[in-house]
Enzyme design. Structure first.
Site: not given
Ligand code: GFB
Length: 325
Positions: A113-115, A142, A146, A185
């Protein structure tokens, strides 16, 4: 175009994690290659258990393995369940990679993953930046797991000559995603929330964080195509980034999803929720130089994802977010 060095035709190919979003896209893509697709029954094989994993591998005798099984989730799931994210992912990858070597698997592709990259990495993020700085705290558990997966592939290659490779996809979306808001996500979350707001006539939709973080999104069928491509054409020790090379802010993404869903209300930014990494854009020049580029534009991918969401009905129903087999 890079030469094919490994031909999947006629091979026994195990997709570990075939029920997840990535695994099911891989199964769709592999159906076109003329290989025999193997999947492990979930009620019989828990990949976090070494004995069960070894027994399954010995019986199934795969020649190639796509290691797409993982505990995955969005920012909140990662931040609130660190033990699940580090333990499950470490166990799954250690068990599958070691068993693959013991069973003489010819080729294995591990999915990261890119994280894995430092939180404040220079953008776009190139592969050598790995382990050059501190990780993003919301998902370091995570990420550490990875990174260990990449290192497992490299160690088995160096010590045992195993042809195990690793691909690092950017943020993914597409059919088969999880719409449970506590685990999902951002794309499935906003599709579910905006769909509901559109249906009920709600004036606003809640967007976590400031809306300023930037993300790159890859349609999962493009990812599956890239993974098959790498399996057949890449044999290097270095992991390879997989993305589109383009990003946008979460606020812009929300507007694009609003257009697809028909939601015309306001966005309410909830800054009590985390932003996470400020920006995550992968440098995809290595993959591009090898000959592969993504083809699905974001608007088209979002429309197809929304179609899948509507077809599957019962929005908001929690789906399991771990795909152990
Ligand atoms: O997709 P997401 O949960 O993954 O969140 P990450 C991306 C951005 O969207 C963050 C915002 O800045 C969130 O705060 N966001 C806005 C939301 N509204 C929402 C919502 O309703 N739900 C969610 N989930 N986000 C994950 C990692 O990070 O991505 C993992 O935690 C992994 O480890 C994955 O790498 C691909 O990009 O922030």
């Amino acid at each position: 175009m890079t030469e094919r060095t490994y031909d999947l035709r006629g091979k026994r190919v195990w997709v570990a994690g075939h029920r997840g979003m990535v695994g099911s896209a891989l199964v769709r893509r592999l159906a076109e290659t003329g290989c025999e697709i193997l999947t492990a029954p979930r009620d019989r094989v828990d990949l976090r258990r070494q004995v069960e994993t070894e027994a399954w591998m010995a019986e199934a005798r795969p020649q190639a393995v796509f290691l797409a099984a993982a505990r995955v989730g969005g920012i909140l799931a990662n931040d609130s369940r660190p033990a699940d994210f580090i333990y499950d992912n470490l166990m799954i990858e250690a068990n599958v990679i070691d068993a693959a070597w013991r069973c003489g698997v010819e080729k294995l592709l591990f999915l990261g993953s890119s994280c894995i990259y430092p939180r404040d990495a220079a953008q776009p993020i190139a592969e050598p930046v790995l382990l050059s700085g501190p990780l993003e705290p919301t998902n370091e558990w995570y990420a550490i797991a990875k990174i260990a997966g990449i290192k497992l592939c490299q160690a088995y290659r160096r010590q045992h000559g195993a042809n195990f490779i690793a691909a690092m996809p950017t943020n993914l979306y597409g059919p088969g995603d999880t719409y449970d808001l506590a685990a999902s996500h951002v794309i499935p979350a906003l599709i579910a929330k905006m769909h509901r707001a559109h249906e009920t006539g709600a004036a606003t939709v809640d967007i976590w964080g400031s809306g300023r973080p930037r993300r790159e999104f890859l349609y999962v069928d493009d990812l599956a195509d890239a993974l098959v491509w790498l399996m057949e054409r890449y044999d290097g020790e270095t992991h390879v980034n997989v993305g589109t090379g383009e990003d946008l802010s979460i606020a812009d993404l929300a507007r694009r999803i609003g257009d697809v869903v028909g939601f015309r209300g306001d966005l309410a930014f909830d800054t009590t929720k985390p932003d996470g990494t400020p920006r995550k854009l992968l440098d995809v020049s290595r993959l591009r130089d090898l000959g592969w580029t993504a083809t699905t534009p974001l608007a088209e991918g979002l429309a197809r994802t929304y179609e899948d969401f509507r077809r599957r009905g019962a929005p908001g129903v929690a789906r399991p977010d771990v795909a152990p087999a």
